[in-house]
Design a protein around this motif. Structure first.
Motif, PDB file in Angstrom:
ATOM      1  N   VAL A  22     -27.016   2.044 -11.211  1.00 32.27           N
ATOM      2  CA  VAL A  22     -26.291   1.399 -10.741  1.00 32.27           C
ATOM      3  C   VAL A  22     -24.755   2.200 -10.202  1.00 32.27           C
ATOM      4  O   VAL A  22     -24.167   2.200 -10.637  1.00 32.27           O
ATOM      5  N   LYS A  23     -24.539   2.269  -8.724  1.00 34.65           N
ATOM      6  CA  LYS A  23     -23.278   3.153  -8.897  1.00 34.65           C
ATOM      7  C   LYS A  23     -22.818   2.687  -7.373  1.00 34.65           C
ATOM      8  O   LYS A  23     -23.171   1.799  -6.553  1.00 34.65           O
ATOM      9  N   PHE A  24     -21.241   2.624  -7.638  1.00 33.01           N
ATOM     10  CA  PHE A  24     -20.855   1.897  -6.181  1.00 33.01           C
ATOM     11  C   PHE A  24     -20.715   2.605  -5.073  1.00 33.01           C
ATOM     12  O   PHE A  24     -21.105   3.969  -5.607  1.00 33.01           O
ATOM     13  N   HIS A  25     -20.203   2.871  -3.779  1.00 32.63           N
ATOM     14  CA  HIS A  25     -20.120   3.608  -2.936  1.00 32.63           C
ATOM     15  C   HIS A  25     -18.983   4.740  -3.325  1.00 32.63           C
ATOM     16  O   HIS A  25     -19.432   5.656  -1.847  1.00 32.63           O
ATOM     17  N   ASP A  26     -18.074   4.223  -3.921  1.00 32.36           N
ATOM     18  CA  ASP A  26     -16.779   5.008  -4.106  1.00 32.36           C
ATOM     19  C   ASP A  26     -17.291   6.328  -5.119  1.00 32.36           C
ATOM     20  O   ASP A  26     -16.864   7.247  -5.594  1.00 32.36           O
ATOM     21  N   GLY A  27     -18.718   6.268  -5.584  1.00 30.02           N
ATOM     22  CA  GLY A  27     -19.348   7.490  -6.668  1.00 30.02           C
ATOM     23  C   GLY A  27     -19.412   6.770  -8.454  1.00 30.02           C
ATOM     24  O   GLY A  27     -19.535   7.150  -8.755  1.00 30.02           O
ATOM     25  N   ASP A  59     -19.584   4.497 -11.929  1.00 31.12           N
ATOM     26  CA  ASP A  59     -20.670   3.736 -12.342  1.00 31.12           C
ATOM     27  C   ASP A  59     -20.053   1.621 -12.630  1.00 31.12           C
ATOM     28  O   ASP A  59     -19.325   1.813 -12.667  1.00 31.12           O
ATOM     29  N   PHE A  60     -21.336   1.189 -11.786  1.00 27.22           N
ATOM     30  CA  PHE A  60     -21.536  -0.408 -11.873  1.00 27.22           C
ATOM     31  C   PHE A  60     -21.481  -0.439 -13.944  1.00 27.22           C
ATOM     32  O   PHE A  60     -23.261   0.163 -14.346  1.00 27.22           O
ATOM     33  N   ASN A  61     -21.107  -0.936 -14.597  1.00 31.25           N
ATOM     34  CA  ASN A  61     -21.070  -1.451 -15.629  1.00 31.25           C
ATOM     35  C   ASN A  61     -20.544  -2.791 -16.555  1.00 31.25           C
ATOM     36  O   ASN A  61     -20.713  -3.349 -15.141  1.00 31.25           O
ATOM     37  N   ALA A  62     -20.786  -3.076 -17.661  1.00 30.97           N
ATOM     38  CA  ALA A  62     -20.274  -4.362 -17.637  1.00 30.97           C
ATOM     39  C   ALA A  62     -18.522  -4.496 -17.790  1.00 30.97           C
ATOM     40  O   ALA A  62     -18.290  -5.758 -17.620  1.00 30.97           O
ATOM     41  N   GLU A  63     -18.055  -3.687 -17.923  1.00 24.99           N
ATOM     42  CA  GLU A  63     -17.003  -3.315 -17.413  1.00 24.99           C
ATOM     43  C   GLU A  63     -16.282  -3.499 -16.310  1.00 24.99           C
ATOM     44  O   GLU A  63     -15.480  -4.250 -15.630  1.00 24.99           O
ATOM     45  N   VAL A  94     -14.345 -21.696 -16.997  1.00 21.09           N
ATOM     46  CA  VAL A  94     -15.001 -19.606 -17.605  1.00 21.09           C
ATOM     47  C   VAL A  94     -13.873 -19.666 -18.512  1.00 21.09           C
ATOM     48  O   VAL A  94     -11.961 -19.522 -18.385  1.00 21.09           O
ATOM     49  N   ASP A  95     -14.320 -20.177 -19.899  1.00 25.76           N
ATOM     50  CA  ASP A  95     -13.320 -19.473 -21.100  1.00 25.76           C
ATOM     51  C   ASP A  95     -13.258 -18.161 -20.838  1.00 25.76           C
ATOM     52  O   ASP A  95     -11.296 -17.465 -21.333  1.00 25.76           O
ATOM     53  N   SER A  96     -14.111 -17.465 -21.334  1.00 29.08           N
ATOM     54  CA  SER A  96     -13.664 -16.161 -21.207  1.00 29.08           C
ATOM     55  C   SER A  96     -14.916 -14.533 -21.155  1.00 29.08           C
ATOM     56  O   SER A  96     -16.225 -15.510 -20.703  1.00 29.08           O
ATOM     57  N   VAL A  97     -14.706 -13.906 -20.577  1.00 27.45           N
ATOM     58  CA  VAL A  97     -16.144 -12.580 -19.885  1.00 27.45           C
ATOM     59  C   VAL A  97     -15.555 -11.558 -21.411  1.00 27.45           C
ATOM     60  O   VAL A  97     -14.467 -10.894 -20.956  1.00 27.45           O
ATOM     61  N   THR A  98     -16.429 -10.766 -21.809  1.00 26.92           N
ATOM     62  CA  THR A  98     -16.846 -10.086 -22.718  1.00 26.92           C
ATOM     63  C   THR A  98     -17.905  -9.004 -22.129  1.00 26.92           C
ATOM     64  O   THR A  98     -19.178  -9.633 -22.355  1.00 26.92           O
ATOM     65  N   ALA A  99     -17.982  -7.346 -22.207  1.00 28.16           N
ATOM     66  CA  ALA A  99     -18.768  -6.448 -22.403  1.00 28.16           C
ATOM     67  C   ALA A  99     -19.245  -5.999 -24.227  1.00 28.16           C
ATOM     68  O   ALA A  99     -18.663  -5.745 -24.655  1.00 28.16           O
ATOM     69  N   VAL A 100     -20.018  -6.625 -24.190  1.00 28.31           N
ATOM     70  CA  VAL A 100     -20.809  -6.514 -24.970  1.00 28.31           C
ATOM     71  C   VAL A 100     -20.983  -5.372 -25.384  1.00 28.31           C
ATOM     72  O   VAL A 100     -20.643  -4.693 -26.972  1.00 28.31           O
ATOM     73  N   ASP A 101     -22.037  -4.482 -24.492  1.00 25.91           N
ATOM     74  CA  ASP A 101     -22.520  -3.656 -24.347  1.00 25.91           C
ATOM     75  C   ASP A 101     -22.034  -2.720 -22.805  1.00 25.91           C
ATOM     76  O   ASP A 101     -21.765  -3.523 -21.819  1.00 25.91           O
ATOM     77  N   ASP A 102     -22.847  -1.170 -22.562  1.00 20.02           N
ATOM     78  CA  ASP A 102     -22.416  -1.699 -21.326  1.00 20.02           C
ATOM     79  C   ASP A 102     -23.015  -2.308 -20.251  1.00 20.02           C
ATOM     80  O   ASP A 102     -21.970  -2.038 -19.520  1.00 20.02           O
ATOM     81  N   PHE A 141     -19.785 -13.904  -4.812  1.00 20.66           N
ATOM     82  CA  PHE A 141     -19.532 -13.242  -6.078  1.00 20.66           C
ATOM     83  C   PHE A 141     -19.816 -11.882  -6.320  1.00 20.66           C
ATOM     84  O   PHE A 141     -20.170 -11.221  -6.734  1.00 20.66           O
ATOM     85  N   GLY A 142     -19.707 -11.424  -4.845  1.00 23.84           N
ATOM     86  CA  GLY A 142     -20.413  -9.879  -4.736  1.00 23.84           C
ATOM     87  C   GLY A 142     -19.745  -8.940  -5.913  1.00 23.84           C
ATOM     88  O   GLY A 142     -18.453  -8.990  -5.138  1.00 23.84           O
ATOM     89  N   ILE A 143     -19.783  -8.028  -6.223  1.00 25.08           N
ATOM     90  CA  ILE A 143     -19.053  -7.607  -7.430  1.00 25.08           C
ATOM     91  C   ILE A 143     -18.774  -5.883  -6.495  1.00 25.08           C
ATOM     92  O   ILE A 143     -19.684  -5.615  -6.029  1.00 25.08           O
ATOM     93  N   ALA A 144     -17.522  -5.980  -7.384  1.00 22.88           N
ATOM     94  CA  ALA A 144     -16.504  -5.094  -6.040  1.00 22.88           C
ATOM     95  C   ALA A 144     -16.381  -3.886  -6.542  1.00 22.88           C
ATOM     96  O   ALA A 144     -16.309  -4.080  -8.293  1.00 22.88           O
ATOM     97  N   SER A 145     -15.718  -2.466  -6.814  1.00 20.85           N
ATOM     98  CA  SER A 145     -15.544  -1.158  -7.060  1.00 20.85           C
ATOM     99  C   SER A 145     -14.101  -1.882  -8.138  1.00 20.85           C
ATOM    100  O   SER A 145     -12.956  -2.016  -6.898  1.00 20.85           O
ATOM    101  N   PRO A 146     -14.016  -1.634  -8.991  1.00 29.01           N
ATOM    102  CA  PRO A 146     -12.409  -1.929  -9.673  1.00 29.01           C
ATOM    103  C   PRO A 146     -11.797  -0.966  -8.940  1.00 29.01           C
ATOM    104  O   PRO A 146     -10.582  -1.189  -9.009  1.00 29.01           O
ATOM    105  N   THR A 147     -12.281   0.908  -9.218  1.00 25.94           N
ATOM    106  CA  THR A 147     -11.152   1.674  -8.822  1.00 25.94           C
ATOM    107  C   THR A 147     -10.770   1.777  -7.211  1.00 25.94           C
ATOM    108  O   THR A 147      -9.683   1.415  -7.089  1.00 25.94           O
TER     109      THR A 147
END
Length: 532
Positions: free
Chosen positions: A114-119, A121-125, A153-161, A184-190
């Motif tokens: 999956v990719k964000f509209h700006d190209g 990557d959508f991933n755990a990070e 919420v104590d913590s949120v961790t990317a276990v893998d990609d 809680f729609g996921i937005a592009s960090p970039t």
């Protein structure tokens, strides 16, 4: 002579062929017309959605109003999604999820490719980034995060990609239902880092449509995401959300073909629409409540007896007959009966002006008092005409000696000022976000929600304890009992006058297919088609 005629005939045939070829070379996505009649060759055309007001923000994380979510639902996706017309949970950007036995660890497996509209990557990070943004946001801006998750919420961790682990300080029973909500729609960090505070005007998600343009108080345009992970969607090339405040003007725009779909239909107009073969109606599954908020910190409304008196003063049946054409039910509690945990043993304050006068006398207001009554400036599914309903309430209050001055503001200002506690009494309502009692009682009436959605500034420590216990309890039967107890106390304290639970109607052209109104009021338009 014959040669000359043949030559000119040949020229005419060549020109005709070129013109014909040009007419058939139009490509999808070029239809700039506002109506739903797509150009020949278009794969989906344009849908024009007429609505009562403009959005206040296109960043779903920092707004609470439905006009924003109508748009952002189609730009952003959540980790978990609701069903087509219910609040059952289905895979979204997360394909699998599980809860530890103690309810404190939530593990999500994410959708790949999956990719964000700006190209990007959508991933755990990206998920971790969004959680950290919500967690760091102040209470005033990130209303929903603080009301649904707070400091739990104590913590949120990317276990893998493609695996995310969320550690909680305390169990949250509706954790996944909360995550499925539009805020809680996921937005592009970039994009967030690039636009900063202007992200609300430059939204970038992973959804089936991409943001194109926003002309304030006029229109918002979104267009097909050609790189969407589900290659069969969306069916439409674009959607234009038009702001047309007056219900009658919106219906006229539909009848004339200026728009294709409208909400906020006057209940009295339903039969007229159904009698028109070119139009059709859609009923939204009900999950709402309209109410009069009584700000508990202002003047006479600080007194419980006064608030109870105002409840006795309102003739709900007359309001339903006059403004809902019978397509609503009187509201007794602050949430609709379809929600698990609804207390159906509670009886409503009966319409009884004489009882209301007795309570006012007991409270020391035998001669009544003056207050402001704020009327909503935009129609909502639960409030088809705020001004006229305010006038009906004004007349009811006058019967018991309470003089209510009707005032109003532009929608964004109305919400901001009411949120600041500046209204004596005000009209408002709520369409449930996730089908859970927590989304009504805790979000709208708990002391933690003061400054977000608890506009009445109501506080009761016993209610607070019950709602927090219900949040942390995974046994649904026990949760239901806790919510029922809370409703008994709320009924006695009377921070609201619950008015109605409406059955909202939308209308559209007869050639619209696969439009399924959602009970949350946030409609996903990816499957909608406009037939030719």
């Amino acid at each position: 002579m014959k040669k000359k005629k043949s030559f000119w005939l040949l020229i005419v045939l060549m020109v005709s062929t070129l013109i014909f070829a040009g007419c058939n070379s139009s490509t999808s996505g070029d239809n700039g017309d506002e109506g739903g009649e797509a150009d020949e060759g278009s794969t989906g055309g344009t849908l024009v959605f007429g609505r009562g007001g403009d959005s206040t923000s296109l960043d779903p994380a920092i707004t609470t109003e439905g006009e924003a979510f109508k748009v952002t639902k189609n730009i952003f996706e959540t980790l978990v999604e609701f069903g087509e017309q219910d609040t059952e949970l289905h895979p979204g950007l997360a394909t699998e999820w599980e809860t530890s036995e103690d309810g404190l660890t939530q593990t999500l497996k994410l959708r790949e490719g999956v990719k964000f509209h700006d190209g990007t990557d959508f991933n755990a990070e990206a998920v971790v980034f969004n959680f950290e943004r919500w967690m760091a946001g102040n209470k005033e801006q990130f209303y929903y995060y603080n009301s649904q998750f707070g400091d739990k919420v104590d913590s949120v961790t990317a276990v893998d990609d493609y695996t995310v682990e969320v550690k909680l300080n305390t169990a949250i029973a509706p954790f996944y239902k909360n995550l499925a909500m539009s805020p809680f729609g996921i937005a592009s960090p970039t994009a967030i880092e690039e636009h900063g505070d202007k992200f609300l005007e430059n939204p970038v998600g992973t959804g089936p449509f991409k943001f194109q343009e926003w002309k304030r108080n006029d229109r918002i345009t979104i267009v097909k995401n050609e790189e969407y992970w589900d290659e069969d969607l969306p069916k439409l090339d674009s959607v234009i959300f038009r702001s047309i405040p007056e219900n009658s003007a919106r219906l006229n725009a539909l009848a004339s073909g200026e728009v294709d779909l409208i909400d906020g239909v006057n209940f009295s107009d339903v039969q007229q629409i159904e009698d028109n073969p070119d139009l059709q109606t859609f009923e939204r599954p009900t999950m709402n409540v309209a109410y009069v908020g009584l700000t508990n910190t202002r003047g006479p409304l600080q007194e419980k007896l006064v608030r109870q008196a105002l409840n006795h003063a309102v003739n709900k049946e007359e309001i339903i007959d006059a403004f809902y054409a019978g397509a609503a039910d009187p509201a007794v509690n602050p949430m609709p009966p379809v929600i698990s945990g609804y207390n159906d043993e509670i009886e409503d304050y009966p319409y009884d002006p004489e009882k209301a006068k007795e309570l006012l006398k007991e409270a020391g207001y035998e001669d009544g008092f003056e207050m402001e009554l704020w009327a909503m400036p935009v129609p909502r599914p639960y409030m088809p005409d705020g001004q006229k309903i305010a006038e009906a309430l004004q007349a009811d209050f006058a019967e018991i000696g309470v003089k209510a001055k009707i005032v109003s503001y532009e929608w964004g200002t109305y919400l901001e000022k009411a949120n600041n506690g500046e209204a004596d009494s005000f009209l408002l309502g709520w369409t449930g976000d996730n089908g859970d009692a927590d989304n009504f009682l805790y979000v709208l009436l708990d002391e933690d929600a003061i400054g977000s959605n608890n506009y009445t500034y109501y506080k009761n420590s016993e209610v607070h304890d019950l709602l927090l216990e219900a949040q942390a309890t995974t046994d649904q039967a026990k949760r239901d009992e806790l919510y029922k107890q809370a409703q008994v106390i709320i009924k006695e304290d009377a921070p609201w006058i619950p008015l109605v639970h409406s059955r909202p109607i939308l209308a559209g052209k007869s050639n619209i297919k696969n439009f399924l109104p959602h009970p949350t009021g946030s409609d996903l338009l990816s499957h909608v088609e406009v037939s030719q």
